[in-house]
Write a protein that holds these residues in place. Structure first.
Motif, mmCIF file in Angstrom:
data_model
loop_
_atom_site.group_PDB
_atom_site.id
_atom_site.type_symbol
_atom_site.label_atom_id
_atom_site.label_comp_id
_atom_site.label_asym_id
_atom_site.label_seq_id
_atom_site.Cartn_x
_atom_site.Cartn_y
_atom_site.Cartn_z
ATOM 1 N N UNK A 123 0.822 -1.213 0.000
ATOM 2 C CA UNK A 123 0.000 0.000 0.000
ATOM 3 C C UNK A 123 0.857 1.265 0.000
ATOM 4 N N UNK A 124 2.004 1.222 0.672
ATOM 5 C CA UNK A 124 2.913 2.374 0.618
ATOM 6 C C UNK A 124 3.317 2.634 -0.827
ATOM 7 N N UNK A 125 3.660 1.574 -1.536
ATOM 8 C CA UNK A 125 4.031 1.736 -2.953
ATOM 9 C C UNK A 125 2.830 2.205 -3.782
ATOM 10 N N UNK A 126 1.656 1.685 -3.460
ATOM 11 C CA UNK A 126 0.438 2.081 -4.177
ATOM 12 C C UNK A 126 0.192 3.579 -4.050
ATOM 13 N N UNK A 127 0.275 4.089 -2.825
ATOM 14 C CA UNK A 127 0.002 5.509 -2.625
ATOM 15 C C UNK A 127 1.161 6.375 -3.085
ATOM 16 N N UNK A 128 2.364 5.816 -3.126
ATOM 17 C CA UNK A 128 3.488 6.538 -3.723
ATOM 18 C C UNK A 128 3.235 6.802 -5.216
ATOM 19 N N UNK A 129 2.540 5.882 -5.885
ATOM 20 C CA UNK A 129 2.245 6.116 -7.307
ATOM 21 C C UNK A 129 1.212 7.225 -7.473
ATOM 22 N N UNK A 130 0.301 7.349 -6.498
ATOM 23 C CA UNK A 130 -0.706 8.411 -6.535
ATOM 24 C C UNK A 130 -0.091 9.747 -6.113
ATOM 25 N N UNK A 131 0.845 9.688 -5.159
ATOM 26 C CA UNK A 131 1.514 10.878 -4.629
ATOM 27 C C UNK A 131 3.012 10.800 -4.936
ATOM 28 N N UNK A 132 3.410 10.959 -6.195
ATOM 29 C CA UNK A 132 4.828 10.783 -6.538
ATOM 30 C C UNK A 132 5.759 11.725 -5.786
ATOM 31 N N UNK A 133 5.264 12.887 -5.392
ATOM 32 C CA UNK A 133 6.111 13.819 -4.655
ATOM 33 C C UNK A 133 6.528 13.233 -3.300
ATOM 34 N N UNK A 135 7.005 10.035 -2.746
ATOM 35 C CA UNK A 135 8.026 9.015 -3.013
ATOM 36 C C UNK A 135 9.403 9.648 -3.160
ATOM 37 N N UNK A 136 9.452 10.810 -3.826
ATOM 38 C CA UNK A 136 10.721 11.513 -4.004
ATOM 39 C C UNK A 136 11.330 11.917 -2.663
ATOM 40 N N UNK A 137 10.472 12.120 -1.662
ATOM 41 C CA UNK A 137 10.923 12.616 -0.362
ATOM 42 C C UNK A 137 10.696 11.588 0.750
ATOM 43 N N UNK A 138 10.751 10.314 0.404
ATOM 44 C CA UNK A 138 10.348 9.239 1.320
ATOM 45 C C UNK A 138 11.047 9.282 2.673
ATOM 46 N N UNK A 139 12.313 9.674 2.697
ATOM 47 C CA UNK A 139 13.076 9.669 3.958
ATOM 48 C C UNK A 139 13.173 11.060 4.580
ATOM 49 N N UNK A 140 12.473 12.002 4.016
ATOM 50 C CA UNK A 140 12.509 13.380 4.543
ATOM 51 C C UNK A 140 11.582 13.494 5.750
ATOM 52 N N UNK A 149 2.501 19.535 0.451
ATOM 53 C CA UNK A 149 3.075 18.191 0.581
ATOM 54 C C UNK A 149 2.588 17.515 1.859
ATOM 55 N N UNK A 150 2.462 18.290 2.944
ATOM 56 C CA UNK A 150 1.941 17.726 4.188
ATOM 57 C C UNK A 150 0.482 17.285 4.032
ATOM 58 N N UNK A 151 -0.292 18.041 3.228
ATOM 59 C CA UNK A 151 -1.681 17.639 2.993
ATOM 60 C C UNK A 151 -1.730 16.322 2.230
ATOM 61 N N UNK A 152 -0.850 16.171 1.237
ATOM 62 C CA UNK A 152 -0.768 14.905 0.501
ATOM 63 C C UNK A 152 -0.450 13.755 1.464
ATOM 64 N N UNK A 153 0.501 14.013 2.360
ATOM 65 C CA UNK A 153 0.911 12.983 3.320
ATOM 66 C C UNK A 153 -0.236 12.630 4.268
ATOM 67 N N UNK A 154 -0.958 13.640 4.733
ATOM 68 C CA UNK A 154 -2.076 13.386 5.648
ATOM 69 C C UNK A 154 -3.143 12.521 4.971
ATOM 70 N N UNK A 155 -3.388 12.781 3.698
ATOM 71 C CA UNK A 155 -4.377 11.980 2.971
ATOM 72 C C UNK A 155 -3.877 10.556 2.758
#
Length: 250
Positions: A123-133, A135-140, A149-155
């Motif tokens: 599911x993490x990979x699934x939502x990374x495809x929906x929210x590519x930004x 994925x680019x910042x996965x360890x940030x 970006x925080x709103x994307x993460x909250x969703x």
């Protein structure tokens, strides 16, 4: 649950819901419902009682009266964490991300009610495809990201719980026009996957364009409800919430 059982009753049914802060009644006995696969929006001016309604539904506030049914079961006043375990998730106003955790850690926290390790990874990979930004910042660290970006993460974090009902409280608030459009693109994507949603949103036009049905709240009461497409063309809604005033009106 069988398909017939799913469609025969609302996912969410709110009856005569009241919310009070001391002697002030913020919500004065409202009715609303969300059916399977529906996106329902709740619009209205600041202070209308929209956020209080969501908080009462999700157990953050104890209602002063009324009933909340979730898949036909009374959950009025149930603790929030118990509702999450039952598949009811909320993206709160203000995002509420874990600022000192990474994006991946935030997503893992969204799945805390699950124990299927491989499914969580998938599911993490699934939502990374929906929210590519994301994925680019996965360890940030989440606290170093922009508001959008925080709103994307909250969703994405809320969706990690595999919700049977998703509540969204002002997801576009404070965002740039580009990020607002991205938020609604994601909302439409989630709707296409069949997740029922209740959306509280100040951008009434975008909300009604995305929704199946809408409710208008004013001073703690539902003053109008109906098909979203009809509300978009309703003169009263256009004047009050879509910023359009008819010629000659004062």
């Amino acid at each position: 649950m069988t398909q017939s059982a799913t469609t025969s009753q609302p996912v969410l049914k709110v009856s005569s819901l009241k919310v009070a802060y001391g002697g002030i009644q913020a919500v004065k006995g409202i009715d609303l419902e969300v059916r399977d696969g529906e996106l329902v929006t709740l619009i209205g001016a600041n202070g209308a009682g929209k956020t209080s309604t969501l908080k009462a539904i999700t157990g953050v506030l104890k209602p002063a009266g009324g009933e909340v049914l979730y898949f036909g079961k009374a959950v009025t006043g149930t603790d929030s964490f118990k509702l999450v375990e039952q598949g009811l998730a909320m993206v709160p106003e203000g995002r509420g991300v874990f600022t000192r955790m990474t994006i991946v850690e935030n997503l893992q926290m969204g799945a805390f009610v699950r124990n299927d390790a491989q499914g969580i990874k998938d599911d993490i990979e699934k939502w990374f495809t929906v929210f590519p930004r994301l994925k680019e910042r996965a360890t940030q660290l989440a606290g170093t990201m922009s508001g959008g970006e925080q709103q994307m993460l909250a969703m994405a974090r809320a969706l990690m719980s595999r919700p049977k009902l998703l509540l969204l409280d002002e997801p576009s608030m404070g965002l740039s026009p580009i990020m607002v459009e991205k938020v609604f693109e994601v909302i439409r994507t989630v709707k296409a996957q069949g997740v029922p949603m209740l959306l509280v949103e100040q951008n009434a036009k975008l909300a009604l364009e995305a929704a199946d049905r809408g409710y208008v709240m004013d001073s703690g009461l539902v003053t109008m409800n109906g098909a979203a497409r009809d509300m978009l063309t309703d003169p009263k809604v256009r004047a009050a919430y879509l910023g359009e005033v008819e010629a000659g009106s004062g």
